[in-house]
Design a protein around this motif. Sequence first.
Motif, PDB file in Angstrom:
ATOM      1  N   ALA A   1       1.300  -1.285   0.114  1.00  0.00           N
ATOM      2  CA  ALA A   1       0.185  -0.020   0.237  1.00  0.00           C
ATOM      3  C   ALA A   1       0.853   1.068  -0.247  1.00  0.00           C
ATOM      4  O   ALA A   1       0.672   2.238  -0.415  1.00  0.00           O
ATOM      5  CB  ALA A   1      -0.825  -0.002   1.532  1.00  0.00           C
ATOM      6  N   GLN A   2       1.517   1.451   0.467  1.00  0.00           N
ATOM      7  CA  GLN A   2       2.718   2.788   0.907  1.00  0.00           C
ATOM      8  C   GLN A   2       3.716   2.704  -0.735  1.00  0.00           C
ATOM      9  O   GLN A   2       5.022   3.425  -0.499  1.00  0.00           O
ATOM     10  CB  GLN A   2       3.792   2.168   1.995  1.00  0.00           C
ATOM     11  CG  GLN A   2       3.282   2.429   3.268  1.00  0.00           C
ATOM     12  CD  GLN A   2       1.744   3.000   3.800  1.00  0.00           C
ATOM     13  OE1 GLN A   2       2.593   4.567   3.124  1.00  0.00           O
ATOM     14  NE2 GLN A   2       1.215   3.160   3.987  1.00  0.00           N
ATOM     15  N   GLY A   3       4.010   1.232  -1.874  1.00  0.00           N
ATOM     16  CA  GLY A   3       4.770   1.502  -2.999  1.00  0.00           C
ATOM     17  C   GLY A   3       6.258   0.843  -2.457  1.00  0.00           C
ATOM     18  O   GLY A   3       7.230   1.327  -3.200  1.00  0.00           O
ATOM     19  N   PHE A   4       6.204   0.068  -1.403  1.00  0.00           N
ATOM     20  CA  PHE A   4       8.223  -0.197  -1.007  1.00  0.00           C
ATOM     21  C   PHE A   4       8.302  -1.784  -1.230  1.00  0.00           C
ATOM     22  O   PHE A   4       7.321  -1.489  -0.405  1.00  0.00           O
ATOM     23  CB  PHE A   4       8.377   0.142   0.855  1.00  0.00           C
ATOM     24  CG  PHE A   4       8.968   0.208   1.492  1.00  0.00           C
ATOM     25  CD1 PHE A   4      10.475   0.765   1.019  1.00  0.00           C
ATOM     26  CD2 PHE A   4       9.130  -1.002   2.433  1.00  0.00           C
ATOM     27  CE1 PHE A   4      11.579   0.861   1.728  1.00  0.00           C
ATOM     28  CE2 PHE A   4      10.464  -1.560   3.283  1.00  0.00           C
ATOM     29  CZ  PHE A   4      11.596  -0.530   2.773  1.00  0.00           C
ATOM     30  N   VAL A   5       8.916  -1.431  -1.683  1.00  0.00           N
ATOM     31  CA  VAL A   5       9.771  -3.283  -1.534  1.00  0.00           C
ATOM     32  C   VAL A   5      11.185  -3.749  -0.684  1.00  0.00           C
ATOM     33  O   VAL A   5      11.680  -2.755  -0.769  1.00  0.00           O
ATOM     34  CB  VAL A   5      10.072  -3.651  -3.212  1.00  0.00           C
ATOM     35  CG1 VAL A   5      10.366  -4.882  -3.425  1.00  0.00           C
ATOM     36  CG2 VAL A   5       8.986  -3.368  -3.567  1.00  0.00           C
ATOM     37  N   PRO A   6      10.724  -4.225   0.375  1.00  0.00           N
ATOM     38  CA  PRO A   6      11.636  -4.447   1.034  1.00  0.00           C
ATOM     39  C   PRO A   6      12.816  -5.177   0.786  1.00  0.00           C
ATOM     40  O   PRO A   6      12.517  -6.163  -0.297  1.00  0.00           O
ATOM     41  CB  PRO A   6      11.508  -4.907   2.432  1.00  0.00           C
ATOM     42  CG  PRO A   6       9.800  -6.021   1.995  1.00  0.00           C
ATOM     43  CD  PRO A   6       9.568  -4.636   0.787  1.00  0.00           C
ATOM     44  N   ARG A   7      14.158  -5.234   1.026  1.00  0.00           N
ATOM     45  CA  ARG A   7      15.066  -5.848  -0.143  1.00  0.00           C
ATOM     46  C   ARG A   7      15.748  -6.864   1.323  1.00  0.00           C
ATOM     47  O   ARG A   7      15.536  -6.962   2.478  1.00  0.00           O
ATOM     48  CB  ARG A   7      17.100  -4.806   0.400  1.00  0.00           C
ATOM     49  CG  ARG A   7      16.496  -3.969  -0.910  1.00  0.00           C
ATOM     50  CD  ARG A   7      17.908  -3.451  -0.698  1.00  0.00           C
ATOM     51  NE  ARG A   7      18.758  -3.600  -1.399  1.00  0.00           N
ATOM     52  CZ  ARG A   7      20.553  -3.847  -1.171  1.00  0.00           C
ATOM     53  NH1 ARG A   7      20.088  -2.698   0.059  1.00  0.00           N
ATOM     54  NH2 ARG A   7      21.045  -4.393  -2.074  1.00  0.00           N
TER      55      ARG A   7
END
Length: 319
Positions: free
Chosen positions: A211-217
């Motif tokens: 939802a936040q447009g964040f892709v964790p590594r």
Amino acid sequence: MNFTFRQLRLFLALAQHKSITAAARACHVTQPTVSMQIKELADSVGLPLYEQIGKRLFLTEAGEALVETARLMEDDWATFEQRIDAMKGLTRGRLRLAVVSTAKYFVPSLLGSFCDSHPDIDIALELLNRDAVVDRLRHNRDDLYIMSMPPEDIELDKHAFLPNPLVVIASASHRWAQRRRLSLADMDTERFIVRERGSGTRLACDAHFEAQGFVPRVRLELGSNEAIKEAVAAGMGLAVVSRHALATPLPDPRLVELAVAGFPVQCSWWTLYPRGKRLSPVATVFLQQIERTARDWYEQRRPQPSSTPARSKLPRSPR
């Protein structure tokens, strides 16, 4: 079709243990007794109930159908016994709970309070990963189920009873340990330690990041909160965990909760059961008590975070 409850219980033991010898041991009878009783049951049904291939025992289609029916009959009989006890002014019986593993941080305390109030009630507790609890839910194996992310493809009656805030944690030696405010963009270069796919924490975390447009590594996927906390304390990366996991048995001085915008993610713990299920008197009493006591328990025991996030808000339970 003629059968006895004793035959059905022996067959349920056989279905569980997949061995005549083990079923006999579990039911405290001899192996020939199990073989004879189940043969009579199969003769009554008119079809084989199991087959032996090598050393392995497999239920037939008729056997699987009988297991499902026998469990329903056993559940109905147990409920009847509890209702009769209630009419006599007695409170006793058996409560079967299936609980996801993260709930181990608070369920024993809530069960302890319940057992103090109802000492004659026996508890059968299954502590499993989310997929295993959902499987038991689909097959209606227990009285009640506790998890943070109820499945959406099953019609359920569910009741929110406890906040389950998800927070970002880091090693106490991390360069951001003393930062008062962080954004997801700040963490773009950080590595994450995450729960296995299918866990409630992972599902909620993935949904929030998406939802936040964040892709964790992602550096590691681990199957327990304890392993994740150890990896984070060792400086291997950041993680998102339930705040309940930070306070048991004592707050870990090697870990800090980071003040990240959008966190804590506000989730809840739910008690749930298939819609239309008739709760036993014992399950009804437990459901009422856990909803009364869980909020006070949370306020008394929740850990003090390093930052001051917004207080958790409990959503209304659909009735």
